[in-house]
Design a protein around this motif. Structure first.
Motif, short mmCIF file in Angstrom:
data_model
loop_
_atom_site.label_atom_id
_atom_site.label_comp_id
_atom_site.label_asym_id
_atom_site.label_seq_id
_atom_site.Cartn_x
_atom_site.Cartn_y
_atom_site.Cartn_z
N ILE A 21 0.83 -1.20 0.00
CA ILE A 21 0.00 0.00 0.00
C ILE A 21 0.88 1.25 0.00
CG2 ILE A 21 -1.63 1.35 1.41
CD1 ILE A 21 -2.80 -1.44 2.27
N ASP A 22 1.92 1.26 0.80
CA ASP A 22 2.83 2.40 0.87
C ASP A 22 3.52 2.64 -0.47
OD1 ASP A 22 4.21 4.49 2.29
OD2 ASP A 22 5.98 3.18 2.28
N LEU A 23 4.02 1.58 -1.10
CA LEU A 23 4.69 1.72 -2.39
C LEU A 23 3.72 2.16 -3.48
CD1 LEU A 23 7.06 -1.39 -2.30
CD2 LEU A 23 7.69 1.01 -2.05
N THR A 24 2.51 1.64 -3.46
CA THR A 24 1.50 2.06 -4.43
C THR A 24 1.20 3.54 -4.28
OG1 THR A 24 0.54 -0.16 -4.46
CG2 THR A 24 -0.85 1.64 -5.27
N GLY A 25 1.10 3.99 -3.04
CA GLY A 25 0.87 5.41 -2.78
C GLY A 25 2.00 6.27 -3.32
N GLU A 26 3.24 5.82 -3.10
CA GLU A 26 4.39 6.57 -3.62
C GLU A 26 4.35 6.65 -5.14
OE1 GLU A 26 8.25 5.51 -2.08
OE2 GLU A 26 7.39 5.04 -0.12
N LEU A 27 3.97 5.55 -5.80
CA LEU A 27 3.86 5.56 -7.27
C LEU A 27 2.77 6.52 -7.74
CD1 LEU A 27 4.26 1.78 -8.13
CD2 LEU A 27 5.83 3.63 -8.76
N MET A 28 1.64 6.52 -7.05
CA MET A 28 0.53 7.39 -7.42
C MET A 28 0.92 8.87 -7.25
SD MET A 28 -2.60 5.19 -5.82
CE MET A 28 -3.84 6.39 -6.17
N ILE A 29 1.60 9.20 -6.16
CA ILE A 29 2.03 10.58 -5.93
C ILE A 29 3.03 11.01 -7.00
CG2 ILE A 29 3.34 12.06 -4.35
CD1 ILE A 29 2.00 10.38 -2.05
N ALA A 30 3.98 10.14 -7.30
CA ALA A 30 4.99 10.47 -8.33
C ALA A 30 4.34 10.63 -9.70
CB ALA A 30 6.06 9.38 -8.37
N ALA A 31 3.39 9.77 -10.02
CA ALA A 31 2.72 9.86 -11.32
C ALA A 31 1.91 11.15 -11.42
CB ALA A 31 1.81 8.65 -11.53
N ALA A 32 1.26 11.55 -10.34
CA ALA A 32 0.47 12.77 -10.35
C ALA A 32 1.36 14.01 -10.47
CB ALA A 32 -0.37 12.85 -9.08
N ALA A 33 2.56 13.95 -9.91
CA ALA A 33 3.46 15.10 -9.93
C ALA A 33 4.34 15.15 -11.18
CB ALA A 33 4.35 15.07 -8.69
N ALA A 34 4.36 14.08 -11.96
CA ALA A 34 5.25 14.01 -13.12
C ALA A 34 4.78 14.93 -14.23
CB ALA A 34 5.33 12.57 -13.62
N SER A 35 5.74 15.53 -14.91
CA SER A 35 5.39 16.40 -16.04
C SER A 35 5.17 15.59 -17.33
CB SER A 35 6.49 17.44 -16.25
OG SER A 35 7.72 16.80 -16.52
N GLU A 36 5.75 14.40 -17.39
CA GLU A 36 5.58 13.56 -18.58
C GLU A 36 4.32 12.70 -18.44
OE1 GLU A 36 8.26 11.63 -15.61
OE2 GLU A 36 8.47 13.48 -16.74
N LEU A 48 10.41 2.16 -6.18
CA LEU A 48 10.18 0.84 -5.57
C LEU A 48 11.45 0.28 -4.91
CD1 LEU A 48 7.94 -0.84 -8.29
CD2 LEU A 48 7.24 0.29 -6.16
N HIS A 49 12.53 1.07 -4.94
CA HIS A 49 13.80 0.67 -4.32
C HIS A 49 14.35 -0.62 -4.94
CE1 HIS A 49 12.70 3.71 -1.40
NE2 HIS A 49 11.57 3.07 -1.20
N VAL A 50 14.29 -0.68 -6.27
CA VAL A 50 14.81 -1.83 -7.01
C VAL A 50 16.18 -1.46 -7.55
CG1 VAL A 50 14.46 -3.36 -8.99
CG2 VAL A 50 12.50 -2.57 -7.65
N ALA A 51 17.19 -2.24 -7.23
CA ALA A 51 18.55 -1.99 -7.72
C ALA A 51 18.67 -2.45 -9.16
CB ALA A 51 19.57 -2.71 -6.85
N GLY A 52 19.53 -1.81 -9.93
CA GLY A 52 19.72 -2.16 -11.34
C GLY A 52 20.11 -3.61 -11.54
N ALA A 53 20.94 -4.16 -10.67
CA ALA A 53 21.36 -5.56 -10.81
C ALA A 53 20.18 -6.51 -10.60
CB ALA A 53 22.46 -5.88 -9.80
N LEU A 54 19.23 -6.11 -9.77
CA LEU A 54 18.08 -6.99 -9.51
C LEU A 54 17.10 -7.02 -10.67
CD1 LEU A 54 17.31 -6.04 -5.81
CD2 LEU A 54 18.42 -8.11 -6.66
N ARG A 55 16.96 -5.90 -11.38
CA ARG A 55 15.98 -5.87 -12.46
C ARG A 55 16.56 -6.38 -13.77
NH1 ARG A 55 16.09 0.54 -13.78
NH2 ARG A 55 18.01 0.29 -14.91
N GLY A 56 17.88 -6.48 -13.87
CA GLY A 56 18.50 -7.06 -15.05
C GLY A 56 18.95 -6.06 -16.09
N ASP A 57 18.49 -4.81 -16.03
CA ASP A 57 18.85 -3.79 -17.02
C ASP A 57 18.69 -4.29 -18.45
OD1 ASP A 57 21.41 -2.33 -14.97
OD2 ASP A 57 19.38 -1.62 -15.36
#
Length: 67
Positions: A21-36, A48-57
Motif C-alpha cells: 500500500i505504501d509503495l503504491t501510494g508513492e507511485l501514485m504521488i509520483a505519477a500525479a506530480a510528473a510532467s511527462e 520501488l527501491h529496485v537496484a539495477g542488478a536486480l531488475r537485469g537492465d
C-alpha cells in the motif's frame, strides 16, 4: 453460514500488505506530480527501491513511447 472466516485481532497487521500500500501510494504521488505522460521504468524502479542488478537492465524493460 458455517464458512465465515474467523476475525483477526484488531492489532494484527499484515506487513506485506502495508508495504504494498505504501509503495503504491508513492507511485501514485509520483505519477500525479510528473510532467511527462508516463513514469520511466528507471523512475519506477527508484520509487520501488529496485537496484539495477536486480531488475537485469534489459532493453525490453524500457518505457514504451507515447503515441
Amino acid at each position: 453460514m458455517s464458512d465465515v472466516p474467523a476475525h483477526r485481532h484488531p492489532t494484527v497487521q499484515d506487513q506485506v500488505a502495508l508495504t504494498e500500500i505504501d509503495l503504491t501510494g508513492e507511485l501514485m504521488i509520483a505519477a500525479a506530480a510528473a510532467s511527462e505522460d508516463r513514469l520511466s521504468t528507471d523512475r519506477i524502479d527508484e520509487l520501488l527501491h529496485v537496484a539495477g542488478a536486480l531488475r537485469g537492465d534489459r532493453p525490453d524493460r524500457q518505457a514504451p513511447d507515447a503515441p
